[in-house]
Design a protein around this motif. Structure first.
Motif, PDB file in Angstrom:
ATOM      1  N   LYS A   1       0.554   3.795  -2.939  1.00  0.00           N
ATOM      2  CA  LYS A   1      -0.279   5.357  -2.642  1.00  0.00           C
ATOM      3  C   LYS A   1       1.016   6.170  -3.021  1.00  0.00           C
ATOM      4  O   LYS A   1       0.366   7.324  -3.259  1.00  0.00           O
ATOM      5  CB  LYS A   1      -0.526   5.169  -1.247  1.00  0.00           C
ATOM      6  CG  LYS A   1      -1.456   6.436  -0.781  1.00  0.00           C
ATOM      7  CD  LYS A   1      -2.288   6.102   0.457  1.00  0.00           C
ATOM      8  CE  LYS A   1      -3.481   7.175   0.759  1.00  0.00           C
ATOM      9  NZ  LYS A   1      -4.165   6.984   1.944  1.00  0.00           N
TER      10      LYS A   1
ATOM     11  N   PRO B   1      -6.198  -3.157   0.721  1.00  0.00           N
ATOM     12  CA  PRO B   1      -5.895  -3.490   2.220  1.00  0.00           C
ATOM     13  C   PRO B   1      -6.215  -4.679   2.685  1.00  0.00           C
ATOM     14  O   PRO B   1      -5.917  -5.447   3.726  1.00  0.00           O
ATOM     15  CB  PRO B   1      -6.641  -2.355   2.900  1.00  0.00           C
ATOM     16  CG  PRO B   1      -7.608  -1.848   1.919  1.00  0.00           C
ATOM     17  CD  PRO B   1      -6.886  -2.002   0.560  1.00  0.00           C
TER      18      PRO B   1
ATOM     19  N   LEU C   1       0.932  -1.121   0.155  1.00  0.00           N
ATOM     20  CA  LEU C   1       0.093   0.215   0.119  1.00  0.00           C
ATOM     21  C   LEU C   1       0.817   1.375   0.022  1.00  0.00           C
ATOM     22  O   LEU C   1       0.587   2.212  -0.647  1.00  0.00           O
ATOM     23  CB  LEU C   1      -0.920   0.018   1.209  1.00  0.00           C
ATOM     24  CG  LEU C   1      -2.175  -0.882   1.009  1.00  0.00           C
ATOM     25  CD1 LEU C   1      -3.035  -1.209   2.167  1.00  0.00           C
ATOM     26  CD2 LEU C   1      -3.356   0.105   0.113  1.00  0.00           C
TER      27      LEU C   1
ATOM     28  N   ALA D   1      -4.700   3.240   4.429  1.00  0.00           N
ATOM     29  CA  ALA D   1      -5.325   3.144   3.140  1.00  0.00           C
ATOM     30  C   ALA D   1      -6.800   3.790   3.082  1.00  0.00           C
ATOM     31  O   ALA D   1      -7.418   4.162   2.126  1.00  0.00           O
ATOM     32  CB  ALA D   1      -5.682   1.578   2.948  1.00  0.00           C
TER      33      ALA D   1
ATOM     34  N   THR E   1      -2.255  -0.400   8.344  1.00  0.00           N
ATOM     35  CA  THR E   1      -2.611  -0.496   6.783  1.00  0.00           C
ATOM     36  C   THR E   1      -4.017  -0.037   6.408  1.00  0.00           C
ATOM     37  O   THR E   1      -4.241   0.734   5.676  1.00  0.00           O
ATOM     38  CB  THR E   1      -2.595  -2.094   6.488  1.00  0.00           C
ATOM     39  OG1 THR E   1      -1.313  -2.688   6.652  1.00  0.00           O
ATOM     40  CG2 THR E   1      -2.833  -2.267   4.974  1.00  0.00           C
TER      41      THR E   1
END
Length: 342
Positions: free
Chosen positions: A105, A264, A101, A162, A158
């Motif tokens: 991201k 996620p 992630l 997320a 996480t």
């Protein structure tokens, strides 16, 4: 010379010869080659499923099995290193997802170059594993308890990071490169599969041909004896977690390429699946015995059973049952080997 000859003739081996029964010979073989029994299971399973459904042995289907095993197979490399030290890591999947992630991201929202995002996500995985290692070696907490706690911590981190959203990436970038398709004859593999196989080759070499690998086995077999032999056991244990963290970072990269993004909720069962692959592959949960290639075989066995039973039209619940029975059989076999040895 006569004294030496007399000593040899009256040695304990001559006075009490070991009866080489079939059980002892089998035990000796399995103890020397831990990956042998799972390999036999894998070959037998492939033959049975191949006879049951000819589609099973087609290159396309075998390619799918390898692709499905790529992520868990990569995680199993790091898990093997930790289990060889008589530890266990319940947070491997959470570390991988967090790392994936961060990678995705930073590219999607932060606009960073893919290579920079990859390195940052890789560093996150290493630091997370380092935290586990420090808690085990510096505070002397049991690995099971440490990683059970960090599993929740990394999972929460996480979800917070997320904000419950999945991230999609455009194919063709650095992060999705691991999902690139490669044709090898009739097989269609991905870069991620080849990376996983490379991880096994490198780790097998490190464990068998380097002092670090020998120290890892010695520490897992008997930490106190290893310490008395001059091995810095805490440093070896910490290094196992750090190297495993690097492997989890690579597994995160493979995961991003496989799903073209980050989710996620991906890898919810990866923690237990990696342990399952290692155990079925013949690595002892008590540490000090096993071969990393066995973990690859274990990961393939799980995928072969899932795929083969699905092609046979079996209820998915029986697929889970089959894996559970395999785990119990693998642990029972390990206990038998250790009891016969003693």
């Amino acid at each position: 010379m006569a004294d030496v000859s007399t000593a040899e003739e009256t040695s304990a081996d001559h006075l009490f010869p070991i009866d080489e029964t079939p059980a002892r010979r089998v035990h000796s073989l399995l103890h020397r080659y831990p990956a042998l029994s799972p390999m036999l299971v894998l070959v037998l399973a492939c033959l049975v499923f191949g006879f049951a459904n000819s589609r099973f042995i087609q290159p396309t289907n075998l390619s799918i099995i390898l692709q499905q095993a790529a992520v868990v197979g990569a995680l199993a490399v790091g898990q093997t290193l930790i289990i060889l030290t008589a530890g266990i890591d319940l947070s491997v999947g959470a570390i991988m997802v967090l790392s994936s992630l961060v990678m995705a991201k930073l590219v999607s929202d932060g606009g960073l170059p893919g290579i920079v995002a990859l390195l940052v996500g890789f560093a996150v995985a290493v630091v997370a594993a380092l935290l586990n290692g420090l808690l085990v070696t510096k505070i002397n907490l049991p690995p099971f308890i440490v990683t059970l706690g960090t599993l929740s911590i990394f999972t929460a981190a996480t979800l917070i990071y997320a904000q419950g959203m999945t991230i999609s990436l455009t194919p063709g970038g650095v992060l999705t490169w691991t999902g690139r398709d490669i044709s090898l004859g009739g097989f269609h593999l991905t870069v991620g599969v080849l990376m996983m196989l490379a991880l096994y080759a490198l780790s097998a070499y490190a464990l068998r041909q380097t002092a670090w690998g020998k120290h890892l086995y010695a520490t897992g077999d008997d930490v106190e004896a290893a310490r008395l032999a001059g091995i810095r056991t805490n440093r070896v244990l910490l290094s196992a977690y750090v190297v495993a963290g690097a492997v989890f970072g690579i597994a995160a990269w493979i995961l991003v390429g496989r799903i073209n993004g980050a989710d996620p909720n991906a890898g919810l069962n990866a923690n237990l699946e990696s342990i399952t692959a290692v155990v079925i592959g013949g690595t002892s949960l008590f540490g000090g015995r096993g071969a990393v290639v066995g973990s690859l075989i274990g990961a393939l066995i799980v995928q072969v059973f899932d795929n083969g039973l699905a092609l046979a039209g079996m209820d998915p619940n029986y697929q889970v049952l089959a894996v559970g029975l395999l785990v119990i059989a693998a642990v029972a076999a390990d206990q038998w080997i250790r009891s016969v040895k003693s």
